[in-house]
Design a protein around this motif. Structure first.
Motif, PDB file in Angstrom:
ATOM      1  N   THR A 107      66.473 113.586 -33.615  1.00 59.71           N
ATOM      2  CA  THR A 107      66.048 113.029 -32.446  1.00 59.71           C
ATOM      3  C   THR A 107      66.951 112.242 -31.476  1.00 59.71           C
ATOM      4  OG1 THR A 107      64.221 111.787 -32.744  1.00 59.71           O
ATOM      5  CG2 THR A 107      63.634 114.180 -33.407  1.00 59.71           C
ATOM      6  N   GLU A 108      67.308 112.136 -30.782  1.00 64.77           N
ATOM      7  CA  GLU A 108      67.919 110.860 -30.122  1.00 64.77           C
ATOM      8  C   GLU A 108      66.412 109.682 -30.474  1.00 64.77           C
ATOM      9  OE1 GLU A 108      68.719 109.091 -25.519  1.00 64.77           O
ATOM     10  OE2 GLU A 108      69.264 111.511 -25.838  1.00 64.77           O
ATOM     11  N   GLY A 109      65.365 109.839 -30.909  1.00 65.10           N
ATOM     12  CA  GLY A 109      64.936 108.632 -30.842  1.00 65.10           C
ATOM     13  C   GLY A 109      65.199 108.253 -32.250  1.00 65.10           C
ATOM     14  N   GLU A 110      65.390 108.649 -32.794  1.00 62.87           N
ATOM     15  CA  GLU A 110      65.395 109.239 -34.448  1.00 62.87           C
ATOM     16  C   GLU A 110      67.119 108.134 -34.578  1.00 62.87           C
ATOM     17  OE1 GLU A 110      62.759 111.982 -37.481  1.00 62.87           O
ATOM     18  OE2 GLU A 110      64.826 112.675 -36.160  1.00 62.87           O
ATOM     19  N   VAL A 111      68.489 108.828 -33.994  1.00 60.27           N
ATOM     20  CA  VAL A 111      70.077 107.665 -33.404  1.00 60.27           C
ATOM     21  C   VAL A 111      69.794 106.239 -33.449  1.00 60.27           C
ATOM     22  CG1 VAL A 111      72.213 108.611 -32.706  1.00 60.27           C
ATOM     23  CG2 VAL A 111      70.715 110.379 -33.752  1.00 60.27           C
ATOM     24  N   ASN A 112      68.789 106.215 -32.095  1.00 62.28           N
ATOM     25  CA  ASN A 112      68.371 105.256 -31.709  1.00 62.28           C
ATOM     26  C   ASN A 112      68.272 103.704 -32.875  1.00 62.28           C
ATOM     27  OD1 ASN A 112      69.510 105.736 -29.376  1.00 62.28           O
ATOM     28  ND2 ASN A 112      67.370 106.082 -28.192  1.00 62.28           N
ATOM     29  N   ASP A 113      67.174 104.864 -33.878  1.00 58.96           N
ATOM     30  CA  ASP A 113      66.427 103.951 -34.749  1.00 58.96           C
ATOM     31  C   ASP A 113      67.514 103.353 -35.517  1.00 58.96           C
ATOM     32  OD1 ASP A 113      64.167 104.010 -32.788  1.00 58.96           O
ATOM     33  OD2 ASP A 113      62.796 105.854 -34.636  1.00 58.96           O
ATOM     34  N   ALA A 114      67.787 104.568 -35.526  1.00 60.83           N
ATOM     35  CA  ALA A 114      69.204 104.188 -37.064  1.00 60.83           C
ATOM     36  C   ALA A 114      69.674 103.165 -36.805  1.00 60.83           C
ATOM     37  CB  ALA A 114      69.565 105.436 -37.416  1.00 60.83           C
ATOM     38  N   PHE A 115      70.893 103.292 -35.316  1.00 56.04           N
ATOM     39  CA  PHE A 115      71.656 102.088 -35.143  1.00 56.04           C
ATOM     40  C   PHE A 115      70.692 100.956 -35.123  1.00 56.04           C
ATOM     41  CE2 PHE A 115      74.263 106.134 -33.107  1.00 56.04           C
ATOM     42  CZ  PHE A 115      75.618 105.817 -34.394  1.00 56.04           C
ATOM     43  N   ARG A 116      69.601 101.219 -34.668  1.00 51.83           N
ATOM     44  CA  ARG A 116      68.801 100.029 -33.810  1.00 51.83           C
ATOM     45  C   ARG A 116      69.483  99.235 -35.647  1.00 51.83           C
ATOM     46  NH1 ARG A 116      64.172 101.445 -31.736  1.00 51.83           N
ATOM     47  NH2 ARG A 116      65.868 101.558 -29.150  1.00 51.83           N
ATOM     48  N   THR A 117      69.100  99.155 -36.387  1.00 56.72           N
ATOM     49  CA  THR A 117      68.648  98.501 -37.745  1.00 56.72           C
ATOM     50  C   THR A 117      70.490  97.856 -38.137  1.00 56.72           C
ATOM     51  OG1 THR A 117      70.695 100.310 -38.800  1.00 56.72           O
ATOM     52  CG2 THR A 117      67.419 100.729 -38.880  1.00 56.72           C
ATOM     53  N   VAL A 118      71.919  98.078 -37.006  1.00 55.79           N
ATOM     54  CA  VAL A 118      72.629  97.510 -37.233  1.00 55.79           C
ATOM     55  C   VAL A 118      72.788  96.806 -35.440  1.00 55.79           C
ATOM     56  CG1 VAL A 118      73.638  98.202 -39.043  1.00 55.79           C
ATOM     57  CG2 VAL A 118      73.790  99.344 -37.316  1.00 55.79           C
ATOM     58  N   LEU A 126      76.781 102.811 -29.046  1.00 52.66           N
ATOM     59  CA  LEU A 126      76.894 103.213 -30.314  1.00 52.66           C
ATOM     60  C   LEU A 126      76.894 105.420 -30.350  1.00 52.66           C
ATOM     61  CD1 LEU A 126      75.798 101.099 -32.528  1.00 52.66           C
ATOM     62  CD2 LEU A 126      77.897 101.170 -32.318  1.00 52.66           C
ATOM     63  N   ARG A 127      75.541 106.128 -30.217  1.00 51.37           N
ATOM     64  CA  ARG A 127      76.203 106.872 -29.755  1.00 51.37           C
ATOM     65  C   ARG A 127      77.300 107.981 -29.057  1.00 51.37           C
ATOM     66  NH1 ARG A 127      71.019 106.850 -27.230  1.00 51.37           N
ATOM     67  NH2 ARG A 127      71.705 107.841 -25.400  1.00 51.37           N
ATOM     68  N   ARG A 128      77.319 107.314 -28.088  1.00 51.13           N
ATOM     69  CA  ARG A 128      78.182 107.752 -27.066  1.00 51.13           C
ATOM     70  C   ARG A 128      79.196 107.868 -27.547  1.00 51.13           C
ATOM     71  NH1 ARG A 128      77.243 105.039 -23.055  1.00 51.13           N
ATOM     72  NH2 ARG A 128      77.924 103.632 -22.897  1.00 51.13           N
ATOM     73  N   TYR A 129      79.739 106.796 -27.942  1.00 56.93           N
ATOM     74  CA  TYR A 129      80.751 106.753 -28.654  1.00 56.93           C
ATOM     75  C   TYR A 129      81.091 107.365 -30.408  1.00 56.93           C
ATOM     76  CZ  TYR A 129      82.492 102.179 -26.834  1.00 56.93           C
ATOM     77  OH  TYR A 129      82.620 101.426 -25.735  1.00 56.93           O
ATOM     78  N   VAL A 164      79.627 110.380 -30.573  1.00 58.08           N
ATOM     79  CA  VAL A 164      79.719 111.098 -29.829  1.00 58.08           C
ATOM     80  C   VAL A 164      81.178 112.476 -29.385  1.00 58.08           C
ATOM     81  CG1 VAL A 164      78.549 113.400 -27.691  1.00 58.08           C
ATOM     82  CG2 VAL A 164      76.880 112.282 -29.624  1.00 58.08           C
ATOM     83  N   ASN A 165      81.519 111.561 -28.787  1.00 57.67           N
ATOM     84  CA  ASN A 165      82.911 111.252 -28.115  1.00 57.67           C
ATOM     85  C   ASN A 165      83.640 111.102 -29.013  1.00 57.67           C
ATOM     86  OD1 ASN A 165      81.793 111.174 -25.574  1.00 57.67           O
ATOM     87  ND2 ASN A 165      82.463 108.703 -25.026  1.00 57.67           N
ATOM     88  N   ASP A 166      83.961 110.469 -30.236  1.00 56.59           N
ATOM     89  CA  ASP A 166      84.841 110.518 -31.236  1.00 56.59           C
ATOM     90  C   ASP A 166      84.150 112.127 -32.330  1.00 56.59           C
ATOM     91  OD1 ASP A 166      85.505 108.524 -30.058  1.00 56.59           O
ATOM     92  OD2 ASP A 166      85.840 107.450 -32.491  1.00 56.59           O
ATOM     93  N   GLY A 167      83.064 113.120 -32.269  1.00 57.54           N
ATOM     94  CA  GLY A 167      83.266 114.109 -33.026  1.00 57.54           C
ATOM     95  C   GLY A 167      82.342 113.503 -34.408  1.00 57.54           C
ATOM     96  N   LEU A 168      82.048 113.023 -33.630  1.00 56.77           N
ATOM     97  CA  LEU A 168      81.321 112.021 -35.218  1.00 56.77           C
ATOM     98  C   LEU A 168      79.702 112.781 -35.338  1.00 56.77           C
ATOM     99  CD1 LEU A 168      82.789 108.777 -35.416  1.00 56.77           C
ATOM    100  CD2 LEU A 168      83.497 110.513 -36.990  1.00 56.77           C
ATOM    101  N   LEU A 169      79.325 112.177 -34.040  1.00 54.03           N
ATOM    102  CA  LEU A 169      77.741 113.297 -34.128  1.00 54.03           C
ATOM    103  C   LEU A 169      78.340 114.208 -32.744  1.00 54.03           C
ATOM    104  CD1 LEU A 169      75.467 110.450 -33.346  1.00 54.03           C
ATOM    105  CD2 LEU A 169      75.589 111.931 -35.502  1.00 54.03           C
ATOM    106  N   VAL A 170      77.538 115.324 -33.375  1.00 56.12           N
ATOM    107  CA  VAL A 170      77.325 116.808 -32.233  1.00 56.12           C
ATOM    108  C   VAL A 170      75.869 116.617 -31.540  1.00 56.12           C
ATOM    109  CG1 VAL A 170      77.066 118.924 -32.296  1.00 56.12           C
ATOM    110  CG2 VAL A 170      78.949 118.092 -33.555  1.00 56.12           C
ATOM    111  N   ARG A 171      75.631 116.716 -30.251  1.00 60.39           N
ATOM    112  CA  ARG A 171      74.951 116.757 -28.954  1.00 60.39           C
ATOM    113  C   ARG A 171      74.504 118.166 -29.074  1.00 60.39           C
ATOM    114  NH1 ARG A 171      74.101 115.358 -24.119  1.00 60.39           N
ATOM    115  NH2 ARG A 171      71.622 114.805 -23.722  1.00 60.39           N
ATOM    116  N   GLU A 172      73.413 118.429 -29.162  1.00 60.12           N
ATOM    117  CA  GLU A 172      73.200 119.451 -28.765  1.00 60.12           C
ATOM    118  C   GLU A 172      73.192 119.552 -27.059  1.00 60.12           C
ATOM    119  OE1 GLU A 172      72.868 122.947 -30.271  1.00 60.12           O
ATOM    120  OE2 GLU A 172      72.549 121.230 -31.590  1.00 60.12           O
ATOM    121  N   ARG A 173      73.907 120.864 -26.205  1.00 63.65           N
ATOM    122  CA  ARG A 173      73.528 120.580 -24.951  1.00 63.65           C
ATOM    123  C   ARG A 173      72.296 119.894 -24.046  1.00 63.65           C
ATOM    124  NH1 ARG A 173      77.850 125.705 -22.805  1.00 63.65           N
ATOM    125  NH2 ARG A 173      78.922 123.995 -22.531  1.00 63.65           N
ATOM    126  N   ASP A 174      71.322 121.125 -24.598  1.00 65.27           N
ATOM    127  CA  ASP A 174      70.631 120.379 -23.553  1.00 65.27           C
ATOM    128  C   ASP A 174      69.584 118.438 -24.519  1.00 65.27           C
ATOM    129  OD1 ASP A 174      68.916 120.236 -25.953  1.00 65.27           O
ATOM    130  OD2 ASP A 174      67.405 122.148 -25.811  1.00 65.27           O
TER     131      ASP A 174
END
Length: 159
Positions: A117-128, A135-138, A140-150
């Protein structure tokens, strides 16, 4: 060490740091947007830590010079300058270096077989780093994470 000195170069941030060292900062003071902004920088550089009970503590150990052996071994050598005490101190501006950092973070923080979930992604990135949205946006833009359309979930892209 340059990051620490840079963080303390702002007179308002230096005063805030002094108040934390002297234990003179009241919890209500943290409601101020200016205090929150400066506090974020002090925390991200490791000058101040937030304890589990919510109180703040100035950590004098950050002024001791780190030896290269103390750098986390999982961080690629080229990226070690962006980390202090296991935390990302800044996001690289150069796209190639930033991409290398993002590859390292996604490889380290996310499993390939799991949906987040977005919250889990945020929690993971918040550790660093505190700027989880960047970080999430970069990623997704770099194709490392895939975000569902919704926007309901994220997953690591297949290599």
């Amino acid at each position: 060490m340059d990051q620490l000195m840079s963080a303390l170069a702002d007179p308002e941030r230096l005063k805030l740091y002094a108040r934390i060292v002297l234990d003179e900062l009241e919890p209500r003071d943290e409601d101020s947007p200016t205090v929150r902004k400066h506090l974020g920088r002090l925390v991200s550089t490791g000058l101040v830590e937030r304890r589990p009970d919510g109180t703040l503590r100035a950590d004098p150990s950050v002024f001791r010079r780190e030896r290269p052996a103390e750098i986390h071994p999982a961080v690629p050598r080229r990226l070690t300058g962006f980390f202090a005490r296991g935390r990302l101190t800044s996001i690289p501006v150069r796209a190639t270096v930033r991409h290398e950092l993002l590859v390292h973070l996604t490889d380290t923080l996310f499993d390939t077989e799991r949906t987040y979930t977005e919250g889990e992604v945020n929690d993971a990135f918040r550790t660093v780093h505190e700027d989880t949205s960047a970080l999430r946006r970069y990623c997704v833009n770099d194709g490392l994470l895939v975000r569902e359309r919704d926007g309901s979930s994220y997953r690591r892209a297949h290599a």
